[in-house]
Structures are given as C-alpha cells and as structure tokens.
Design an enzyme around this catalytic site. Structure first.
Site, PDB file in Angstrom:
ATOM      1  CE  LYS A   1      -4.330  -1.733   1.944  1.00 49.42           C
ATOM      2  NZ  LYS A   1      -5.313  -1.645   3.044  1.00 49.42           N
TER       3      LYS A   1
ATOM      4  NE  ARG B   1      -7.724  -8.449   1.219  1.00 51.42           N
ATOM      5  CZ  ARG B   1      -7.445  -7.585   0.240  1.00 51.42           C
ATOM      6  NH1 ARG B   1      -6.509  -6.649   0.424  1.00 51.42           N
ATOM      7  NH2 ARG B   1      -8.084  -7.636  -0.909  1.00 51.42           N
TER       8      ARG B   1
END
Length: 285
Positions: A228, A262
């Site tokens: 991210k 995740r």
C-alpha cells in the site's frame, strides 16, 4: 511481543481452528487493481494465481472483483458478480477445500457469493457503511465477517482524515459496530483497522504503533497493508518495489498480535509468520 491468542472460525459448517496467524492471499479479478502484479482477469491467469497462492502456503483466498483504490472505475453489481463467479469456479477446481473470502461492500454480492457460490467469509472494506443491509445480511448468513474501518467512499475517503486520536477513534468506531452486529446475531466478527483508507501517511504508522489497543475489542484482528501507499510512499518507491517494506510492516503487525495478514506475496508472509511464531513461544502472555 505477546503470545499469539488462538481463535476459531466457523466456515459453513466446518471449524477452522487457528493456533497461529492466518495468511490470506489476495486474488484480484479486476483490471484496475492498484498493484498490477496481482491482477488476474481471464481464466488462465486466475488459475495460475490460485495455484501460486496455494503452493506458497496461504490459509485463505480473498477474492476481490471490485477495485476500491482511489480513482478506480465503478462497476455494476452484475459485473462484480460475473467476475466473482468466474473466479470462484476456478478456485473450487484448483483448490478444493481451501477457505475463501469475498471482498465486497455490496449485500447482494455477498449473498450470492455465500449462498450460490459457497464462499466462506465476507470481507467488507466499508464496515457496513456503504450498504445499510450488510449487517443484517451477514448475521443471517452466519459466516465470518471482516469489519473494516473506512470513512466516506473510495473516491472521498482521503478527504476524511480528521481524528482526535486515530487509534482511539478507530477502536471506538469498530467497537460500536461490533455491538450492532452481535445484537443481530452475527458470529465470528473480525476487525480490520483499514490501513490506507481515510488515513494520512502518518496516521497509518500511528495506527500500526497502537495495534495492541485492538485487543480490547475481544475479536480477531486482520491487518492488510500489502504494497500500500503507506509503504511505497514512505520508501519513495512504487507498489512493485514495496515487498521488503510490506514484510517489515507485516512482521510488526504479527508481533503486535495480528490474527490474519492479507497479502499479495504469500511466501514472504508465511516466512515472516514462521519467524514471529518461533519467537512468540518465548514471549510473556
């Protein structure tokens, strides 16, 4: 570092007993996911990605058919279901028995995924805020539900980053919604602080530093930071070069007690888990 707290998930009639953190592998079946290295839109590509996730040691496959990155194109519920149906068929063929999750904020998609396609879990990036019927739906479906913190929509979320204290505010927000879900009879609630969603770069790291606060919610914690912007912007790179940073953040999360991570890169996450678990054996409760 604290010892890991075991937990159990009820997956459509079977119990998944977790005595170590789970690694959730990401299967993106959208053409505009923020990380191009993990997009799989046709049957062959989906099959290859599923085999990779399984061979590298994932415990769960999280299937996303709608990109929630800022600026992503909107797709209809019908298109989301069509993409999801194609992906689940491949997963069931290539990885029978593998636990599966659907990454969606739409009630209709969640219901189709569970009732028609046999998906085991619902992973909702909006925490029920984008579909008023979601809480009642997951309660009636009786499947594990990932309750993620987000403000606004994917298009507006980065304008909504005003907090008194980001960690305290997110914990409070999640706690109130856990109460709503439990009042409806929902089971197996999992919380996700929502890294990168309505958080500034610095707020993401403040949240990471305060992860142990989420223990007070009394439910499993999922952390999703894979490649991210909080990582690649901090390091001055792009998503393709954010693996090392991702592994570092995942390790911090696991040391703080995360129950599920995740990830795009399953092998590296599994290796990080093994190192942390070996160390946690000697940690104080």
């Amino acid at each position: 570092m604290r010892k890991f707290t075991p937990f159990t998930l009820s997956l459509r009639g079977r119990e998944l007993k977790c005595d170590r953190p789970l690694v959730m592998g990401i299967l993106n079946v959208t053409p505009d996911s923020f990380y191009a290295g993990c997009r799989a839109t046709d049957e062959e590509a989906i099959s290859m990605r599923v085999k990779e996730i399984v061979e590298q040691g994932a415990d769960v496959i999280d299937i996303g058919a709608y990109s929630t990155r800022p600026g992503a194109a909107d797709v209809t519920a019908a298109e989301e279901v069509a993409r999801l149906r194609r992906a689940v068929e491949v997963v069931k063929r290539e990885a029978p028995g593998m636990a599966t999750s659907v990454d969606t904020f739409r009630t209709h998609v969640a219901r189709v995924a569970v009732e028609e396609l046999g998906v085991d879990m619902v992973n909702d990036v909006s925490g029920g805020s984008l579909d008023d019927a979601m809480f009642e739906t997951v309660a009636s479906l009786q499947v594990p539900y990932v309750l993620m913190h987000m403000r606004g929509t994917p298009a507006t979320m980065q304008q909504l980053t005003d907090y008194d204290n980001v960690t305290c505010d997110v914990v409070e927000w999640l706690g109130a919604r856990i109460e709503q879900l439990r009042a409806l009879g929902a089971k197996d609630i999992i919380v996700d602080p929502g890294f990168g969603f309505s958080k500034t770069l610095d707020q993401n790291y403040e949240l990471l530093a305060g992860l142990e606060r989420f223990r007070e919610l009394g439910v499993p914690l999922l952390v999703g930071v894979s490649r991210k912007s909080m990582i690649y912007k901090k390091l001055g790179v792009d998503p393709a070069r954010a693996l090392n940073g991702t592994t570092a953040v995942n390790t911090i999360a696991l040391m703080a007690g995360a129950h599920i991570i995740r990830v795009h890169d399953v092998r590296e996450a599994v290796e990080a888990r093994e190192i942390v678990c070996a160390t946690q054996r000697y940690a104080i409760k």
